[in-house]
Design a protein around this motif. Structure first.
Motif: not given
Lengths: 343, 242
Positions: B72-91
């Motif tokens: 029921s949480i709209p996609a653009r609001k989800k980032s207020l509930y969960v944050s995700f840290v990927p194992s590696k990010i590109d420079a």
């Protein structure tokens, strides 16, 4: 943070001054002699000038300069957005095959002219060319959009784009093989690119199209900034990736299609200018890079236009060749400078 | 406020490309929880993290974040509930660590991404907390993987989400940096009142700092306390090695 934004403002002022200077200088460049004084008179007191001078300034110079400014901006922004969406420093308006699609449209009209029974030369039927190249660009865009609806991976879309480019280019060469030499020449001249063939009325038409599209794309700077860190990351930040892709692809196709229709396929600029902007402004922020690409793209194409007129007294050199020679050293230098990063 | 439930998973079925990865999951997680997700390669750790972060859709069932059903949480609001840290990010060229950390504020800013004074304050506070002041204006391409990882975690703190997910945060770190990171995560969970779930292959080290372990074994995800896990003798037994 404050010093950073001050620094950017100063940089924007400097490139804008260069931009205005080049616009004025480019107005004086050409076969007929027009001085800077004539330009000033044209703006403030046109009644002092002879009607032929006014005609030259308006139909040849102004038309050409407006085209250079708008086309440069449009292609630079297209290149920037392609590089971001594909997360690939080598992307440009070319890679999706959109320029080639426009080329195919033109080829069908020009090369196939004898087949369809009308053999008008390319100069006298600008509107037909415009329509043909627009339809060609749109056709390739539809294909790419259809693929991007189904395929999740952006690299696959890039590959499909390159394949479409290749197929379209092959169709054009087959058509060249069967066409007569007059038509082939007129097609090849079109592919060399030209800002001179554009009339004042056409150049004025380019402004609202490109301005509106660039402005709309500017409002997507925030999701574009998030895309820099990868698609799945952008997804977790709430970016609607499919929607963003469709909007960016449509915008880029409109920009590339319109410019290619009027000026021919101008390569390289879309690839080079975003790198130059990133280097000058030292940022990855699209809120800065989009406006700076607009100005630098214009500056780049104005330089190319001036050189193509100045280098050879007997006529105009193909602008496509000039901008490639102008842009390549920049790219090589930038690549050598930061080898560890992608975009 | 204490022990507030952040994550409530009920009968969640996760999978990838229509293949179910695990038996239906029913688990809960609370504020101040530091949970380590353990399991062998290909058992579904990343699938679970991707599902919880919204990258892929669940194949059935649902989960609540702070009492809100995720569907029921709209996609653009989800980032207020969960944050995700990927194992590696590109420079990314010309992106500084401060820019990266500031991205955590984007769910709160307007369409022009205008940062207000309080946003900037928070960013500076977090930079100080992670002792990244000296590196803040360096480009991502000029710092180490560990420093990038740290900035990415700082970004998730700035985002102020109750739930933080990390995919193998220790993967690219040396032995001491791993220990330091795990201690930092524990501290963040406690002082910032967050619920942190991370996947990890450095089992012994991770179990040492975590209160709870989510173990994926033989197609099943189960929650264990530190003692239960140690009694299991996971690393020594052969059952899950097949």
């Amino acid at each position: 943070m404050k010093t950073r934004s001050l620094e950017n403002t100063v940089k924007f002022i400097v490139i804008s001054i260069v931009w205005i200077g080049l616009v004025l200088f480019d107005l004086t460049v050409g076969t007929n002699h027009i001085s800077l004084g004539n330009i000033v008179d044209y703006i403030f007191s046109p009644e002092q000038l002879s009607s032929s001078t006014i005609f030259t300034i308006k139909e040849f110079r102004l038309a050409r300069v407006i085209t250079a400014v708008v086309a440069g901006a449009a292609l630079a922004v297209s290149g920037l957005l392609m590089q971001t969406i594909f997360r690939n420093p080598l992307a440009g308006p070319y890679v999706l095959g959109i320029s080639n699609g426009a080329g195919l449209g033109v080829a069908i009209v020009v090369l196939g002219g004898s087949l369809w029974g009308f053999s008008r030369s390319i100069e006298t039927s600008n509107w037909v060319i415009l329509l043909a190249s627009g339809v060609g660009a749109a056709a390739v865009l539809m294909l790419i959009l259809a693929v991007s609806m189904r395929v999740k991976d952006v690299l696959s879309i890039l590959i499909v784009g390159i394949l479409i480019s290749g197929v379209v280019a092959s169709i054009v060469s087959v058509m060249q093989f069967f066409s007569n030499d007059v038509n082939v020449k007129s097609y090849v001249v079109w592919t060399m690119g030209s800002l001179d063939a554009v009339s004042f009325a056409e150049s004025i038409l380019l402004i609202p199209i490109c301005l509106a599209v660039i402005l709309i794309l500017y409002f997507f700077s925030k999701p574009l900034n998030l895309m820099l860190l990868g698609e799945s990351f952008a997804l977790t930040m709430g970016v609607n990736i499919k929607m963003l892709r469709i909007i960016i692809f449509t915008g880029v196709s409109l920009l590339t299609g319109a410019v290619t229709a009027f000026c021919g396929p101008l390569g390289f600029l879309g690839l080079a200018v975003p790198h130059i902007s990133r280097w000058i402004f030292n940022t990855s922020n699209h809120f800065v890079l989009i406006p700076s690409s607009v100005i630098l793209g214009a500056v780049f194409l104005l330089c190319g236009d001036i050189l193509s007129h100045v280098l050879y007294a007997g006529g105009v050199l193909p602008i496509n060749a000039i901008i490639s020679i102008l842009g390549a050293p920049f790219i090589v230098w930038i690549v050598l400078k930061n080898q560890r990063t992608i975009i | 406020m204490m022990n507030q439930k952040v994550l409530e998973i009920s009968n969640l079925r996760i999978g990838y490309k229509r293949v179910l990865s695990l038996q239906p999951i029913s688990l809960s997680a609370y504020r101040k929880d530091l949970i380590c997700l353990i399991g062998r390669n290909g058992t579904g750790k990343t699938t679970l993290l991707n599902t919880l972060s919204g990258v892929i859709k669940p194949m059935g069932g649902d989960f609540n974040i702070c009492g809100q059903p995720v569907s029921s949480i709209p996609a653009r609001k989800k980032s207020l509930y969960v944050s995700f840290v990927p194992s590696k990010i590109d420079a990314v060229a010309n992106m500084t660590l401060r820019n990266l950390i500031a991205i955590g504020r984007t769910p709160y800013t307007n369409i022009f991404d205008h940062q207000q004074a309080k946003d900037q304050q928070l960013i500076e506070q977090v930079i100080a907390k992670f002792s990244l002041e000296a590196l803040a204006d360096r480009a991502l391409s000029d710092v180490s993987d560990g420093e990038k990882q740290k900035a990415m975690i700082a970004r998730s703190i700035v985002q102020q989400t109750p739930l933080i997910l990390l995919d193998e945060p220790t993967a690219f770190l040396d032995f001491f940096a791993k220990q330091q990171l795990l201690q930092e995560l524990k501290q963040i969970a406690n002082t910032e009142n967050r619920c942190i779930l991370f996947s990890c292959h450095d089992v012994e080290m991770a179990v040492e700092v975590c209160d709870k372990i989510w173990l994926i074994d033989q197609g099943k995800l189960q929650e264990l306390s530190k003692n239960q896990f140690n009694e299991m003798n996971y690393l020594k037994t052969d059952d899950h090695k097949k």
